[in-house]
Design a protein around this motif. Structure first.
Motif, PDB file in Angstrom:
ATOM      1  N   ASP A  26       0.832  -1.209   0.000  1.00 47.34           N
ATOM      2  CA  ASP A  26       0.000   0.000   0.000  1.00 47.34           C
ATOM      3  C   ASP A  26       0.867   1.261   0.000  1.00 47.34           C
ATOM      4  O   ASP A  26       0.559   2.240  -0.687  1.00 47.34           O
ATOM      5  CB  ASP A  26      -0.936   0.011   1.209  1.00 47.34           C
ATOM      6  CG  ASP A  26      -2.140  -0.904   1.036  1.00 47.34           C
ATOM      7  OD1 ASP A  26      -2.342  -1.415  -0.094  1.00 47.34           O
ATOM      8  OD2 ASP A  26      -2.877  -1.111   2.013  1.00 47.34           O
ATOM      9  N   VAL A  27       1.939   1.224   0.788  1.00 43.79           N
ATOM     10  CA  VAL A  27       2.846   2.371   0.823  1.00 43.79           C
ATOM     11  C   VAL A  27       3.494   2.575  -0.547  1.00 43.79           C
ATOM     12  O   VAL A  27       3.576   3.704  -1.055  1.00 43.79           O
ATOM     13  CB  VAL A  27       3.938   2.174   1.905  1.00 43.79           C
ATOM     14  CG1 VAL A  27       4.974   3.308   1.833  1.00 43.79           C
ATOM     15  CG2 VAL A  27       3.313   2.139   3.299  1.00 43.79           C
ATOM     16  N   GLY A  28       3.951   1.476  -1.164  1.00 44.15           N
ATOM     17  CA  GLY A  28       4.559   1.580  -2.491  1.00 44.15           C
ATOM     18  C   GLY A  28       3.592   2.114  -3.528  1.00 44.15           C
ATOM     19  O   GLY A  28       3.943   2.973  -4.356  1.00 44.15           O
ATOM     20  N   LYS A  29       2.330   1.631  -3.508  1.00 48.62           N
ATOM     21  CA  LYS A  29       1.318   2.124  -4.440  1.00 48.62           C
ATOM     22  C   LYS A  29       1.053   3.610  -4.226  1.00 48.62           C
ATOM     23  O   LYS A  29       0.917   4.379  -5.184  1.00 48.62           O
ATOM     24  CB  LYS A  29       0.019   1.332  -4.260  1.00 48.62           C
ATOM     25  CG  LYS A  29       0.080  -0.092  -4.774  1.00 48.62           C
ATOM     26  CD  LYS A  29      -1.236  -0.818  -4.484  1.00 48.62           C
ATOM     27  CE  LYS A  29      -1.183  -2.279  -4.939  1.00 48.62           C
ATOM     28  NZ  LYS A  29      -2.436  -2.991  -4.626  1.00 48.62           N
ATOM     29  N   ALA A  30       0.975   4.008  -2.948  1.00 50.89           N
ATOM     30  CA  ALA A  30       0.701   5.414  -2.629  1.00 50.89           C
ATOM     31  C   ALA A  30       1.846   6.310  -3.085  1.00 50.89           C
ATOM     32  O   ALA A  30       1.615   7.395  -3.634  1.00 50.89           O
ATOM     33  CB  ALA A  30       0.462   5.562  -1.126  1.00 50.89           C
ATOM     34  N   ALA A  60       4.540  -3.066  -5.996  1.00 51.39           N
ATOM     35  CA  ALA A  60       3.448  -2.088  -5.925  1.00 51.39           C
ATOM     36  C   ALA A  60       3.722  -0.890  -6.833  1.00 51.39           C
ATOM     37  O   ALA A  60       2.823  -0.390  -7.519  1.00 51.39           O
ATOM     38  CB  ALA A  60       3.268  -1.628  -4.485  1.00 51.39           C
ATOM     39  N   VAL A  61       4.970  -0.440  -6.849  1.00 48.24           N
ATOM     40  CA  VAL A  61       5.353   0.689  -7.717  1.00 48.24           C
ATOM     41  C   VAL A  61       5.112   0.331  -9.184  1.00 48.24           C
ATOM     42  O   VAL A  61       4.546   1.121  -9.958  1.00 48.24           O
ATOM     43  CB  VAL A  61       6.828   1.080  -7.482  1.00 48.24           C
ATOM     44  CG1 VAL A  61       7.322   2.045  -8.564  1.00 48.24           C
ATOM     45  CG2 VAL A  61       7.001   1.709  -6.103  1.00 48.24           C
ATOM     46  N   MET A  62       5.506  -0.891  -9.573  1.00 48.39           N
ATOM     47  CA  MET A  62       5.330  -1.307 -10.970  1.00 48.39           C
ATOM     48  C   MET A  62       3.867  -1.474 -11.327  1.00 48.39           C
ATOM     49  O   MET A  62       3.466  -1.249 -12.475  1.00 48.39           O
ATOM     50  CB  MET A  62       6.111  -2.598 -11.224  1.00 48.39           C
ATOM     51  CG  MET A  62       7.625  -2.374 -11.243  1.00 48.39           C
ATOM     52  SD  MET A  62       8.577  -3.860 -11.642  1.00 48.39           S
ATOM     53  CE  MET A  62       8.510  -4.744 -10.074  1.00 48.39           C
ATOM     54  N   SER A  63       3.031  -1.831 -10.330  1.00 49.51           N
ATOM     55  CA  SER A  63       1.596  -1.976 -10.603  1.00 49.51           C
ATOM     56  C   SER A  63       0.947  -0.643 -10.956  1.00 49.51           C
ATOM     57  O   SER A  63      -0.126  -0.608 -11.554  1.00 49.51           O
ATOM     58  CB  SER A  63       0.892  -2.591  -9.389  1.00 49.51           C
ATOM     59  OG  SER A  63       0.716  -1.639  -8.348  1.00 49.51           O
ATOM     60  N   ALA A  64       1.627   0.456 -10.585  1.00 50.49           N
ATOM     61  CA  ALA A  64       1.122   1.796 -10.911  1.00 50.49           C
ATOM     62  C   ALA A  64       1.683   2.304 -12.239  1.00 50.49           C
ATOM     63  O   ALA A  64       1.481   3.465 -12.603  1.00 50.49           O
ATOM     64  CB  ALA A  64       1.469   2.770  -9.791  1.00 50.49           C
ATOM     65  N   GLY A  65       2.418   1.422 -12.946  1.00 46.77           N
ATOM     66  CA  GLY A  65       2.952   1.808 -14.251  1.00 46.77           C
ATOM     67  C   GLY A  65       4.288   2.511 -14.200  1.00 46.77           C
ATOM     68  O   GLY A  65       4.724   3.104 -15.189  1.00 46.77           O
TER      69      GLY A  65
END
Length: 445
Positions: A26-30, A60-65
């Motif tokens: 969640d932190v990585g996505k945020a 998570a970072v890669m899931s955000a492109g």
């Protein structure tokens, strides 16, 4: 703004406890959603949970492109320097000086500074609302390696010191990297500066079996004993992510972070320039600034706060009492290797022993202790203020109490559930007595 996850330096916790893989994602996505950058640089220290947290955050970072550029095991300031030079945001996986069971996630801005509180607040809102950027499979980020960060970092430091004089001096140096992130970079830098070096705990060990990662005197007895042999010009020690640096003199005496900062400031500052330091620092810094006809700005505790204030006031140097020095000509963050190099530069250019140079610094005695924090700080703060009555206080950060014989600072830690008690006086016994007195007052309350 009330922060729930971020402390003084990033988000920290115990993996699989309050720093789970799910929360790390969640932190990585945020962070990826907030930065909205094409790529984010990432590095980690040597902790054994580093792979787990790194993989959760990077996925998570890669899931955000967003692409992840992985730099390997690095000191935090080396990642920050990479971010500054390449103008990309960064994420550091580290818990700095905390014990080995901890780990953490720290966000770095594109200028190499730690993000400020307002940006932390925006990231926290994204975490709590789970409003993350999510892309389709063909737009997912990629994972790349980049091995250029070490040379970039070391060359940047060498460019700001007198390489010729340090090389000619051939200093004898003992360094304890504490099994942390500087296990490779600091010895390499010392070798390039033509120092004769002996290393301690200079192997990556995520359990910190060599010593506790915080470079305090009680954790540096091996280094202190080596220095007592009289064969070395200076002893050097880093914390877990090497954003801090402390020193041992040629006789085996531990040098307090206030003294090393004051010494570097004395030989770095010019008339009219500015030094920035938190309220927990020694009055010796005020004396040095007065001697140099320089300005001093006092802030709340926290390296990001000091760094931001330095940027706003175009300050040359700043730092904290814990060995965290910020040299504005290099980058606006604490940097253990830069601090080490500034001290070596000083020794080489002045051609004196470090104990001789320290005699030029006004002498104060500081005692630092802590007690468990059992209640909310606001409750403790109000009770303390009631107990203090009409004593002169400063509420810039925690409670600073001015006594006739010195001062006391009581503040909640930003990384642990403890209260920190700092006391300072020109008399060593007085500083110790003041600390004991206020610990007793806190315990009674």
């Amino acid at each position: 703004m009330e922060l729930h996850f971020f402390g003084t330096n990033g988000i920290r916790g115990i993996p699989n406890d309050d720093l789970s893989a799910e929360f790390s994602m969640d932190v990585g996505k945020a962070m990826a959603t907030f930065f909205s950058a094409k790529k984010i640089a990432m590095a980690k220290d040597t902790r054994i949970t580093g792979d787990m947290i790194l993989n959760a955050v990077s996925s998570a970072v890669m899931s955000a492109g967003t692409d992840v550029v992985y730099l390997g095991i690095l000191p935090t300031p080396a990642l920050q320097y990479y971010c500054k030079k390449n103008h990309v945001p960064g994420i550091m996986i580290t818990a700095s000086h905390n014990p080995p069971q901890y780990n953490g996630i720290k966000a770095i801005d594109m200028d190499g500074t730690e993000i400020d509180e307002e940006k932390e607040y925006e990231i926290e809102k994204l975490i709590m609302n789970k409003k993350f950027k999510n892309v389709s499979w063909e737009n997912a980020g990629r994972f790349y390696y980049d091995d250029t960060a070490v040379d970039l970092y070391i060359n940047g430091i060498i460019s700001l010191i007198n390489f010729k004089k340090i090389s000619e001096r051939k200093l004898n140096v003992a360094i304890d990297t504490g099994n942390g992130a500087s296990y490779y970079t600091s010895p390499l830098l010392l070798s390039r500066l033509n120092c004769h070096i002996v290393t301690l705990n200079s192997n990556p060990d995520g359990k910190f079996t060599g010593r506790n990662s915080e470079p305090k005197p009680e954790n540096l007895q091996d280094l202190i004993n080596i220095m007592k042999t009289g064969k070395f010009d200076i002893g050097i020690a880093h914390d877990g992510d090497a954003d801090r640096c402390v020193f041992i003199d040629e006789n085996g005496n531990f040098i307090d972070g206030n003294e090393s900062l004051a010494l570097i400031a004395k030989y770095t500052l010019r008339a009219g320039e500015t030094l920035v330091t938190p309220t927990s620092s020694s009055d010796a810094l005020k004396d040095v600034c007065q001697q140099k006809n320089a300005k001093i700005i006092v802030t709340r505790v926290g390296a990001p706060i000091v760094a931001r204030t330095m940027i706003e006031n175009n300050a040359v140097i700043g730092g904290e009492e814990n060995g965290g020095v910020i040299y504005g000509k290099h980058q606006f963050c604490r940097d253990g290797a830069m601090t080490m190099s500034l001290m070596l530069n000083l020794l080489a250019c002045e051609n004196k022993k470090i104990s001789e140079l320290l005699r030029e610094i006004p002498k104060y005695y500081m005692v630092k202790k802590s007690v468990p924090r059992k209640y909310d700080w606001d409750v403790i703060k109000n009770k303390l203020l009631d107990a203090l009555g009409n004593k002169k206080t400063d509420l810039l950060d925690g409670i600073k109490i001015y006594e006739d014989s010195g001062w006391v600072l009581i503040r909640p830690s930003g990384t642990e559930k403890i209260l920190r008690i700092f006391t300072e006086s020109k008399n060593e016994k007085t500083a110790m007595d003041l600390n004991e007195k206020y610990i007793n007052i806190i315990n009674k309350l």
